[in-house]
Scaffold this motif. Structure first.
Motif, PDB file in Angstrom:
ATOM      1  N   PHE A 127     -67.868 -25.522 -18.533  1.00 44.33           N
ATOM      2  CA  PHE A 127     -68.207 -25.884 -17.155  1.00 44.33           C
ATOM      3  C   PHE A 127     -66.948 -25.911 -16.286  1.00 44.33           C
ATOM      4  CE2 PHE A 127     -68.385 -29.317 -13.999  1.00 44.33           C
ATOM      5  CZ  PHE A 127     -69.362 -28.806 -13.161  1.00 44.33           C
ATOM      6  N   PHE A 128     -65.883 -26.522 -16.822  1.00 41.30           N
ATOM      7  CA  PHE A 128     -64.640 -26.544 -16.043  1.00 41.30           C
ATOM      8  C   PHE A 128     -64.040 -25.139 -15.917  1.00 41.30           C
ATOM      9  CE2 PHE A 128     -64.934 -31.092 -16.481  1.00 41.30           C
ATOM     10  CZ  PHE A 128     -64.364 -31.542 -15.301  1.00 41.30           C
ATOM     11  N   GLY A 129     -64.266 -24.322 -16.936  1.00 40.91           N
ATOM     12  CA  GLY A 129     -63.825 -22.932 -16.838  1.00 40.91           C
ATOM     13  C   GLY A 129     -64.476 -22.246 -15.648  1.00 40.91           C
ATOM     14  N   ILE A 130     -65.778 -22.476 -15.477  1.00 41.09           N
ATOM     15  CA  ILE A 130     -66.495 -21.881 -14.347  1.00 41.09           C
ATOM     16  C   ILE A 130     -66.017 -22.499 -13.040  1.00 41.09           C
ATOM     17  CG2 ILE A 130     -68.784 -21.706 -13.270  1.00 41.09           C
ATOM     18  CD1 ILE A 130     -69.915 -21.505 -16.135  1.00 41.09           C
ATOM     19  N   LEU A 131     -65.822 -23.808 -13.069  1.00 42.41           N
ATOM     20  CA  LEU A 131     -65.384 -24.524 -11.862  1.00 42.41           C
ATOM     21  C   LEU A 131     -64.032 -23.990 -11.374  1.00 42.41           C
ATOM     22  CD1 LEU A 131     -66.551 -27.012 -10.312  1.00 42.41           C
ATOM     23  CD2 LEU A 131     -64.835 -28.369 -11.512  1.00 42.41           C
ATOM     24  N   PHE A 132     -63.101 -23.794 -12.319  1.00 41.53           N
ATOM     25  CA  PHE A 132     -61.773 -23.290 -11.929  1.00 41.53           C
ATOM     26  C   PHE A 132     -61.830 -21.793 -11.641  1.00 41.53           C
ATOM     27  CE2 PHE A 132     -59.477 -26.677 -14.713  1.00 41.53           C
ATOM     28  CZ  PHE A 132     -59.853 -27.652 -13.816  1.00 41.53           C
ATOM     29  N   GLY A 133     -62.688 -21.110 -12.377  1.00 45.09           N
ATOM     30  CA  GLY A 133     -62.693 -19.654 -12.278  1.00 45.09           C
ATOM     31  C   GLY A 133     -63.398 -19.138 -11.036  1.00 45.09           C
ATOM     32  N   ALA A 134     -64.507 -19.779 -10.661  1.00 47.23           N
ATOM     33  CA  ALA A 134     -65.339 -19.236  -9.587  1.00 47.23           C
ATOM     34  C   ALA A 134     -64.561 -18.949  -8.306  1.00 47.23           C
ATOM     35  CB  ALA A 134     -66.517 -20.162  -9.325  1.00 47.23           C
ATOM     36  N   PRO A 135     -63.740 -19.889  -7.828  1.00 47.05           N
ATOM     37  CA  PRO A 135     -63.046 -19.558  -6.573  1.00 47.05           C
ATOM     38  C   PRO A 135     -61.821 -18.669  -6.763  1.00 47.05           C
ATOM     39  CG  PRO A 135     -62.546 -21.809  -7.226  1.00 47.05           C
ATOM     40  CD  PRO A 135     -63.495 -21.272  -8.245  1.00 47.05           C
ATOM     41  N   THR A 136     -61.335 -18.509  -7.978  1.00 51.38           N
ATOM     42  CA  THR A 136     -60.025 -17.871  -8.139  1.00 51.38           C
ATOM     43  C   THR A 136     -60.060 -16.529  -8.847  1.00 51.38           C
ATOM     44  OG1 THR A 136     -59.715 -19.090 -10.183  1.00 51.38           O
ATOM     45  CG2 THR A 136     -58.794 -20.053  -8.203  1.00 51.38           C
ATOM     46  N   LEU A 137     -61.167 -16.199  -9.523  1.00 46.81           N
ATOM     47  CA  LEU A 137     -61.131 -15.011 -10.371  1.00 46.81           C
ATOM     48  C   LEU A 137     -61.182 -13.705  -9.590  1.00 46.81           C
ATOM     49  CD1 LEU A 137     -63.089 -16.010 -13.558  1.00 46.81           C
ATOM     50  CD2 LEU A 137     -60.697 -15.415 -13.346  1.00 46.81           C
ATOM     51  N   ARG A 138     -61.266 -13.790  -8.263  1.00 48.56           N
ATOM     52  CA  ARG A 138     -61.159 -12.558  -7.496  1.00 48.56           C
ATOM     53  C   ARG A 138     -59.695 -12.099  -7.435  1.00 48.56           C
ATOM     54  NH1 ARG A 138     -64.431 -14.533  -2.815  1.00 48.56           N
ATOM     55  NH2 ARG A 138     -65.197 -15.956  -4.386  1.00 48.56           N
ATOM     56  N   LEU A 139     -58.804 -13.031  -7.746  1.00 44.01           N
ATOM     57  CA  LEU A 139     -57.378 -12.669  -7.793  1.00 44.01           C
ATOM     58  C   LEU A 139     -57.126 -11.846  -9.047  1.00 44.01           C
ATOM     59  CD1 LEU A 139     -55.908 -16.153  -6.906  1.00 44.01           C
ATOM     60  CD2 LEU A 139     -56.105 -14.195  -5.397  1.00 44.01           C
ATOM     61  N   ARG A 140     -56.031 -11.095  -9.020  1.00 40.94           N
ATOM     62  CA  ARG A 140     -55.707 -10.278 -10.196  1.00 40.94           C
ATOM     63  C   ARG A 140     -54.299 -10.561 -10.682  1.00 40.94           C
ATOM     64  NH1 ARG A 140     -57.740  -4.748  -7.347  1.00 40.94           N
ATOM     65  NH2 ARG A 140     -59.695  -5.695  -6.834  1.00 40.94           N
ATOM     66  N   GLY A 141     -54.104 -10.178 -11.932  1.00 37.20           N
ATOM     67  CA  GLY A 141     -52.775 -10.116 -12.545  1.00 37.20           C
ATOM     68  C   GLY A 141     -51.914 -11.321 -12.267  1.00 37.20           C
ATOM     69  N   ASP A 142     -50.762 -11.058 -11.679  1.00 32.73           N
ATOM     70  CA  ASP A 142     -49.746 -12.087 -11.469  1.00 32.73           C
ATOM     71  C   ASP A 142     -50.280 -13.238 -10.626  1.00 32.73           C
ATOM     72  OD1 ASP A 142     -48.548  -9.906 -12.490  1.00 32.73           O
ATOM     73  OD2 ASP A 142     -47.208  -9.532 -10.799  1.00 32.73           O
ATOM     74  N   TYR A 143     -51.113 -12.904  -9.653  1.00 33.49           N
ATOM     75  CA  TYR A 143     -51.600 -13.943  -8.741  1.00 33.49           C
ATOM     76  C   TYR A 143     -52.499 -14.915  -9.478  1.00 33.49           C
ATOM     77  CZ  TYR A 143     -49.870 -10.334  -5.701  1.00 33.49           C
ATOM     78  OH  TYR A 143     -49.071  -9.397  -5.119  1.00 33.49           O
ATOM     79  N   LEU A 144     -53.363 -14.358 -10.336  1.00 29.47           N
ATOM     80  CA  LEU A 144     -54.230 -15.211 -11.134  1.00 29.47           C
ATOM     81  C   LEU A 144     -53.388 -16.079 -12.075  1.00 29.47           C
ATOM     82  CD1 LEU A 144     -57.148 -15.912 -11.890  1.00 29.47           C
ATOM     83  CD2 LEU A 144     -56.947 -14.267 -13.731  1.00 29.47           C
TER      84      LEU A 144
END
Lengths: 411, 240
Positions: A127-144
Motif C-alpha cells: 500500500f505504501f509502495g502505491i502511495l509513494f509510487g503513484a505521484p512519482t513514477l512518471r519520473l524516470r531514471g535519475d529523477y526517480l
C-alpha cells in the motif's frame, strides 16, 4: 487456480534434469544447514535470509522494471513497524478486551497472530509502495532515484518523530527514539515431528521459518517474472516508447513493480522485527538501502539466483567474514611477533591493527574487486536459449547472394 | 474509395509543441483496406501525425476518428487496444528480448488463444525471423529489425497499421522487400497509413497520398495524380 498449478508443474518439467537436481540439492542443504552449524552460524544465516528477501524484492523494482530505488529501506521499515505496532504491548486498549487465536486486544496491547501478519505486513508495505509510487513514477531514471532517496530519508524521520510528546500534538504512534520492544514471536508450532518454539536462545525455528518464506517468495517471483506482468516490466525497461506502442500502461505497470517489490520487504521487515523482538528507526537508514542495492548489483541485476547469492555474500561479509579476517590478521601478527627483527615489528603492528574498524574500507575494496572482475554480477541473468544458431551466418550469406543474383538477372 | 466509411479520419487537426504550431488544420481520411502514403520533407509534421494518432501528442483543435470511435484524448494503450498498431520510426524493437519474445509483446493487448497461429503467419511472411526466433533482436541487422517491427505490429491483429519511415536506413533491395511485404499485409486485410521519404516507392504501392509541407496538407490525391504532379516530381523525385 488449476491452470496456474499446471503452469507451475510445466515450468518444473521444462527445467533440465541437472538443474532440477541442483535446486533440490541446495534446498536440502539449506534445510540441513542448522544440523551442522552452531547457533551463532544459524543466527547469521537467519539475518542473511532477511536480506535475501529484501534483495529479491528490490530486484523486482530495479532488475525487472528497471527503476532505480535508493530508498528501499523505507518499505523494510514499514514492514517491520507494521509487525511491531500490531504485535506488541505498544498500543494498550484499556476499555475493551478481546481474545482469540488470531487477534488479542486489551490493556496488554494489540497482538495479531504472526501468520496473519505475514500477508498483512506485505499488504501494508505494498500500500505504501502505491502511495509513494503513484505521484512519482512518471519520473524516470535519475529523477526517480532522487525521489526514492527522499522517501528513504522521510520514513525513518517520521518514525523517529512520531513518538511520545511529538511536536505535531499527535498521540504516541511509533514510540519515536525509544523504539518498540517486546515484539511478539510467532506462536509455537507443533506439527507431527516438527516442534518449533520461538525463543531468543534458539535461532533454528527462526531459520526454518525464514527459509520457508524465502522459498515461497522465490517461487512467487519466478512466476511473476514469467507472467504477462513480468514481460511488461521487461518491455518497459527495454524501451518505454515501444512498450507503450504495444499497448502497455506504463505508469500502472511500474506501480505494480513498486508495490510488489515493497510487499517482499514487508516479509523481511516482519521477520526481522519478530526475530529481534525490537524495532528502531535507525535500523532503516540510507546505508541499509544502499546495502540492499549492492546485493542486487553484485549478485547480478535481474537474476533471481544471482540476487540470492548477492544477499548471502553481503550479509555474511558484513556480519561475520570481516570479523574473521580481523582475527586472521591478529593471529598472523601473533605468529610474526615471535620472529626476528624486523619481522617482529611488523608482527606487533599487525597484532594491534584495528581491522574491525576498517570494515567499511575492506568491504569497499572487495566490492570494487568483484565489480571489476565480474561487471555483470556474480551470477548474471541467464537469457533463455539465447545462443545463436550456428548456421545463421551462412543463411545470411546465402540470402544476400541470392538477392544479388536476382538483381543481376533482372538487369 | 470515397463511398466507403473511412477507417481513420483527421478533421481539421491542430497540434502544438508548447507554442510551436506543428500541424495546421490538417485533415486526412484513410479508407478501409487502403494504403495511404504521407509524404513530406523534414520537419513537415509527418512523425507528429503518427504521434497524434497514437495519443502521444494531443490535438488542441479538431478531432480524430477511428471508424465510429473518436480517439483523440485517449491514452496510447486505449488506441492500440482499439486496433491501431504502430511500426515506429527507427523500429524500436526490444533489443535484449528474443525475436519470439518481441513478437509476443506485439500481442500484448490480445487475450485470445490464436497467438501461436499469428506467430506462424509472421514467420511465413518473414522466414528470416523464424530462423532467428531465439536470437536477441538487438543483434540483428537493420532490415531484419524492420521486419521484426512490422511482424510485431501484425501480432496485434490491427485494423490499421501505421508505419513511420519503414525504409529508413535500408538498402534499396531491402526497401523493396519491405514494401512488397506491406502490400502483402494489405492484401490480407490490414489498412496501411505510412509516412515515407521515399516518395516514388511509397506512391508505387499506395492508392492515395498526402503531401505535407510545414504542417499543412498542400496536395492530396490518388497515387497516380501525385506521381504525375510537377510539384511532387520536383520536390521528391529529383526531376527538374
Amino acid at each position: 487456480m488449476a491452470a496456474r498449478w499446471h503452469a507451475l508443474t510445466d515450468a518444473y518439467h521444462d527445467t533440465p534434469l541437472l538443474r532440477r537436481f541442483a535446486v533440490l540439492l541446495v534446498v536440502v542443504l539449506a534445510f540441513l544447514f542448522p544440523v551442522f552449524m552452531g547457533s551463532v552460524g544459524v543466527d547469521d544465516a537467519t539475518f542473511a535470509e532477511v536480506y535475501v528477501l529484501l534483495a529479491l524484492g528490490l530486484n523486482i523494482v530495479v532488475g525487472f522494471a528497471g527503476l532505480l530505488d535508493l530508498g528501499y529501506a523505507a518499505f523494510f521499515a514499514i514492514g517491520a513497524y507494521t509487525a511491531a505496532l500490531l504485535a506488541s504491548s505498544h498500543f494498550a486498549v484499556n476499555r475493551t478486551s478481546f481474545h482469540s487465536l488470531l487477534l488479542t486486544v486489551g490493556p496488554g496491547g494489540i497482538h495479531v497472530n504472526f501468520f496473519v501478519l505475514i500477508p498483512l505486513s506485505a499488504l501494508v508495505a505494498a500500500f505504501f509502495g502505491i502511495l509513494f509510487g503513484a505521484p512519482t513514477l512518471r519520473l524516470r531514471g535519475d529523477y526517480l532515484a532522487i525521489v526514492t532517496l527522499g522517501f528513504g530519508e522521510i520514513v525513518p524521520k517520521v518514525v523517529e518523530n512520531l513518538g511520545d510528546g511529538n511536536s505535531l500534538g499527535l498521540p504516541n504512534i511509533t514510540n519515536g527514539v525509544n523504539s518498540i520492544t517486546g515484539v511478539d514471536s510467532p506462536p509455537n508450532i507443533d506439527l507431527g515431528p516438527i516442534h518449533w518454539t520461538f525463543q531468543t536462545n534458539d535461532p533454528r525455528p527462526w531459520y526454518y521459518l525464514g527459509l520457508i518464506i524465502v522459498i515461497i517468495s522465490v517461487i512467487i517471483i519466478y512466476r511473476l517474472r514469467d507472467s504477462r506482468l513480468g514481460r511488461s516490466w521487461v518491455a518497459i525497461r527495454e524501451d518505454e516508447i515501444a512498450a507503450a506502442h504495444a499497448g502497455i500502461n506504463i505508469t500502472g505497470t511500474r506501480l505494480t513493480a513498486f508495490a510488489l517489490g515493497a510487499a517482499f520487504s514487508g516479509f523481511g521487515g516482519l521477520l526481522e522485527a519478530s526475530r529481534l523482538a525490537n524495532v528502531s528507526y535507525d535500523q532503516f537508514l540510507f546505508t541499509v538501502s544502499v546495502t540492499i542495492l549492492t546485493m542486487v548489483i553484485l549478485g547480478g541485476i535481474g537474476s533471481i539466483p544471482g540476487v540470492i547469492v548477492g544477499g548471502i555474500v553481503i550479509a555474511y561479509m558484513t556480519q561475520t567474514w570481516l570479523t574473521t579476517v580481523a582475527s586472521w590478521v591478529h593471529s598472523l601478527g601473533d605468529g610474526l611477533h615471535k620472529g626476528p627483527e624486523p619481522v617482529s615489528t611488523i608482527g606487533a603492528w599487525l597484532q594491534s591493527l584495528p581491522v574491525t574498524s576498517a570494515k567499511p574500507m575492506i568491504f569497499g575494496i572487495i566490492l570494487v574487486g568483484i565489480m571489476l572482475l565480474r561487471p555483470a554480477g556474480l551470477w548474471p541473468e541467464q537469457r533463455r536459449a539465447r545462443e545463436l544458431h550456428p548456421d545463421t551466418e551462412k543463411t545470411l550469406e546465402e540470402e544476400q547472394a541470392e538477392l544479388y543474383t536476382v538483381r543481376t538477372g533482372e538487369i | 474509395m470515397d463511398e466507403k466509411q473511412p477507417l481513420l479520419e483527421f478533421r481539421d487537426v491542430d497540434t502544438f509543441y508548447g507554442s510551436l504550431h506543428i500541424l495546421k488544420d490538417v485533415s486526412y481520411t484513410v479508407g478501409e483496406h487502403e494504403i495511404v502514403a504521407l509524404l513530406g520533407s523534414n520537419g513537415a509534421g509527418k512523425t507528429t501525425t503518427m504521434k497524434t494518432i497514437l495519443g502521444l501528442v494531443q490535438p488542441r483543435d479538431g478531432s480524430i476518428h477511428l471508424g465510429d470511435t473518436r480517439i483523440d484524448g485517449r491514452s496510447t494503450r486505449e488506441i492500440v487496444t482499439l486496433g491501431v498498431a504502430p511500426v515506429p520510426e527507427g523500429r524500436r524493437v526490444f533489443p535484449k528480448l528474443t525475436v519470439l519474445d518481441n513478437l509476443k509483446m506485439g500481442a500484448w493487448t490480445r487475450k485470445d488463444r490464436e497467438i501461436q497461429q499469428d506467430i506462424d503467419r509472421v514467420y511465413s511472411l518473414f522466414p528470416r525471423l523464424a530462423e532467428r526466433k531465439n536470437q536477441l533482436a538487438g543483434t540483428m541487422s537493420g532490415g531484419e529489425q524492420q521486419m521484426l517491427a512490422i511482424g510485431r505490429a501484425l501480432m496485434a491483429r490491427p485494423r490499421l497499421m501505421i508505419l513511420d519511415e519503414p525504409s529508413m536506413g535500408l538498402s534499396p533491395i531491402l526497401t523493396e522487400r519491405v514494401f512488397d511485404t506491406i502490400v502483402e499485409i494489405n492484401k490480407q486485410g490490414t489498412t496501411i497509413f505510412m509516412v515515407e521519404q521515399n516518395a516514388y516507392m511509397a506512391l508505387n504501392i499506395a492508392s492515395r497520398g498526402y503531401v505535407l509541407q510545414t504542417g499543412r496538407v498542400i496536395l492530396s490525391g490518388t497515387a497516380q495524380e501525385l506521381l504525375s504532379s510537377d510539384m511532387v516530381r520536383k520536390a521528391y523525385l529529383g526531376e527538374t
